[in-house]
Design an enzyme around this catalytic site. Structure first.
Site, PDB file in Angstrom:
ATOM      1  N   HIS A  36       0.838  -1.202   0.000  1.00 17.86           N
ATOM      2  CA  HIS A  36       0.000   0.000   0.000  1.00 17.86           C
ATOM      3  C   HIS A  36       0.879   1.261   0.000  1.00 17.86           C
ATOM      4  O   HIS A  36       0.568   2.249  -0.657  1.00 17.86           O
ATOM      5  CB  HIS A  36      -0.884   0.048   1.253  1.00 17.86           C
ATOM      6  N   MET A 147      -0.554  -4.122  -9.042  1.00 15.84           N
ATOM      7  CA  MET A 147      -0.581  -5.208 -10.021  1.00 15.84           C
ATOM      8  C   MET A 147      -0.731  -6.572  -9.355  1.00 15.84           C
ATOM      9  O   MET A 147      -0.943  -7.566 -10.030  1.00 15.84           O
ATOM     10  CB  MET A 147       0.698  -5.178 -10.879  1.00 15.84           C
ATOM     11  N   LYS A 148      -0.592  -6.624  -8.034  1.00 13.83           N
ATOM     12  CA  LYS A 148      -0.852  -7.889  -7.344  1.00 13.83           C
ATOM     13  C   LYS A 148      -2.265  -8.348  -7.674  1.00 13.83           C
ATOM     14  O   LYS A 148      -2.532  -9.533  -7.819  1.00 13.83           O
ATOM     15  CB  LYS A 148      -0.695  -7.700  -5.843  1.00 13.83           C
ATOM     16  N   ASP A 149      -3.174  -7.378  -7.785  1.00 11.85           N
ATOM     17  CA  ASP A 149      -4.552  -7.674  -8.171  1.00 11.85           C
ATOM     18  C   ASP A 149      -4.718  -7.286  -9.642  1.00 11.85           C
ATOM     19  O   ASP A 149      -5.415  -6.322  -9.965  1.00 11.85           O
ATOM     20  CB  ASP A 149      -5.517  -6.908  -7.260  1.00 11.85           C
ATOM     21  N   SER A 185      -2.364  -8.045   3.199  1.00 13.22           N
ATOM     22  CA  SER A 185      -2.921  -7.938   4.548  1.00 13.22           C
ATOM     23  C   SER A 185      -3.304  -9.312   5.067  1.00 13.22           C
ATOM     24  O   SER A 185      -3.258  -9.591   6.266  1.00 13.22           O
ATOM     25  CB  SER A 185      -4.176  -7.058   4.532  1.00 13.22           C
TER      26      SER A 185
HETATM   27  P1  AMP Z   1      -6.314  -4.087  -0.502  1.00 13.40           P
HETATM   28  O1  AMP Z   1      -6.211  -3.272   0.735  1.00 13.40           O
HETATM   29  O2  AMP Z   1      -5.771  -5.476  -0.365  1.00 13.40           O
HETATM   30  O3  AMP Z   1      -7.678  -4.036  -1.144  1.00 13.40           O
HETATM   31  O4  AMP Z   1      -5.341  -3.399  -1.539  1.00 13.40           O
HETATM   32  C1  AMP Z   1      -5.433  -2.042  -1.850  1.00 13.40           C
HETATM   33  C2  AMP Z   1      -4.552  -1.753  -3.034  1.00 13.40           C
HETATM   34  O5  AMP Z   1      -3.200  -2.093  -2.711  1.00 13.40           O
HETATM   35  C3  AMP Z   1      -4.934  -2.571  -4.273  1.00 13.40           C
HETATM   36  O6  AMP Z   1      -4.802  -1.756  -5.422  1.00 13.40           O
HETATM   37  C4  AMP Z   1      -3.914  -3.668  -4.262  1.00 13.40           C
HETATM   38  O7  AMP Z   1      -3.648  -4.205  -5.544  1.00 13.40           O
HETATM   39  C5  AMP Z   1      -2.703  -2.955  -3.711  1.00 13.40           C
HETATM   40  N1  AMP Z   1      -1.755  -3.922  -3.150  1.00 13.40           N
HETATM   41  C6  AMP Z   1      -2.017  -4.888  -2.233  1.00 13.40           C
HETATM   42  N2  AMP Z   1      -0.921  -5.638  -2.009  1.00 13.40           N
HETATM   43  C7  AMP Z   1       0.052  -5.131  -2.815  1.00 13.40           C
HETATM   44  C8  AMP Z   1       1.419  -5.464  -3.039  1.00 13.40           C
HETATM   45  N3  AMP Z   1       2.018  -6.474  -2.406  1.00 13.40           N
HETATM   46  N4  AMP Z   1       2.108  -4.726  -3.925  1.00 13.40           N
HETATM   47  C9  AMP Z   1       1.526  -3.703  -4.586  1.00 13.40           C
HETATM   48  N5  AMP Z   1       0.246  -3.326  -4.405  1.00 13.40           N
HETATM   49  C10 AMP Z   1      -0.479  -4.033  -3.535  1.00 13.40           C
END
Ligand code: AMP
Length: 281
Positions: A36, A147-149, A185
């Site tokens: 993040h 890009m993880k997602d 997370s």
């Molecule tokens: P989340 O809180 O998991 O919904 O993620 C919020 C944003 O952070 C989304 O755009 C995810 O793709 C990004 N994100 C989560 N983990 C990573 C990571 N390891 N590297 C880069 N971006 C991430």
């Protein structure tokens, strides 16, 4: 740094700020980690104002998924954002975002019949719906997605284009632990032995990349190799190992052009995803 929980207040402030500032937006579900932070830092570099939303969106979780056990630590998230120079945290409650059943939902129709769209029915509709609301509340010039997602990036690209949001999508590369595991997370909900095995997912991706670089072009051989690797080296159950063109996520006959190798593995309490995007002559 301001913390806003009210939708009307968020939109009014965004409108005011937008008159003289560019707004960078980082949507998250909180429990912030280095992944993040990478998004936040990029947003800060490229915009006058950085807004981070922290909202665990029930719409994007299926009935048997981990909405209830999704890790949360708002206080820690606040101090992390403060340290990073975030200008505004938007942290609405579920009741604030969805005070009554929605009369309209956004349906993600393309790029969702594969990968997580296939294993998590309705997930991307939930993502597209919450982002539509958040885009209207935060009025960003740029939105930062990891890009993880990768499938989320592909779907949101469609959302922005189809609904003419005046927003630029900035994809940010995946941030990893030292052993290669993609930061998430959800990693805290892995059992200790699963945490040790989890980097095998990335190792399998790297092994596939090496094979491709050595000339392998068969999708079937690569998928079999990755499946064998993960089955032998982890106790997780493979949800999918798939290779498609990227970003349109179409089936391909052999490795050629821009492709994504994507993996999802179910562990005891957590389902992990990872991927690699490659450009092949
Ligand atoms: P989340 O809180 O998991 O919904 O993620 C919020 C944003 O952070 C989304 O755009 C995810 O793709 C990004 N994100 C989560 N983990 C990573 C990571 N390891 N590297 C880069 N971006 C991430």
């Amino acid at each position: 740094m301001k913390i806003i929980t009210n939708v009307t207040e968020m939109q009014a402030l965004a409108k005011e700020l937008k008159k003289t500032n560019s707004i960078g937006f980082v949507p998250t579900m909180g429990y912030l980690h280095e992944g993040h932070l990478q998004l936040i830092r990029k947003a800060r570099e490229e915009n006058d104002i950085t807004i981070v939303s922290i909202f665990v969106n029930p719409l994007q979780f299926g009935p048997n998924e981990d909405f209830a056990t999704y890790p949360r630590d708002f206080e820690r998230d606040v101090s992390v954002c403060l340290e990073e120079g975030v200008d505004i945290i938007f942290n609405p409650s579920v009741a604030e975002m969805y005070p009554k059943p929605l009369s309209v939902k956004v349906l993600a129709q393309a790029r969702t019949d594969v990968l997580c769209g296939n294993s998590r029915p309705g997930h991307f509709d939930g993502v597209a719906t919450v982002l539509t609301k958040l885009f209207h509340l935060i009025l960003p010039d740029r939105v930062y997605l990891g890009m993880k997602d990768a499938q989320q990036v592909a779907v949101v690209e469609g959302l922005i284009a189809d609904f003419n949001f005046p927003i630029e999508l900035i994809p940010v590369p995946t941030v990893r632990e030292e052993d290669g595991l993609a930061k998430s997370s959800r990693n805290v909900n892995l059992m200790p032995e699963e945490r040790e095995q989890a980097p095998e997912i990335y190792r399998a991706l790297l092994a596939a990349k090496n094979k491709i670089e050595a000339g392998e072009r068969s999708i079937e051989s690569l998928v079999t190799m990755i499946r064998n690797d993960i089955t032998q080296k982890t106790s997780g159950t493979i949800d999918y190992v798939e290779i498609y063109s990227f970003p349109d996520l179409q089936t391909i006959e052999k490795v050629k052009g821009k492709i994504i190798i994507a993996i999802a593995v179910q562990f005891t309490k957590v389902r992990l995803i990872d991927n690699m995007v490659l450009s092949i002559e």
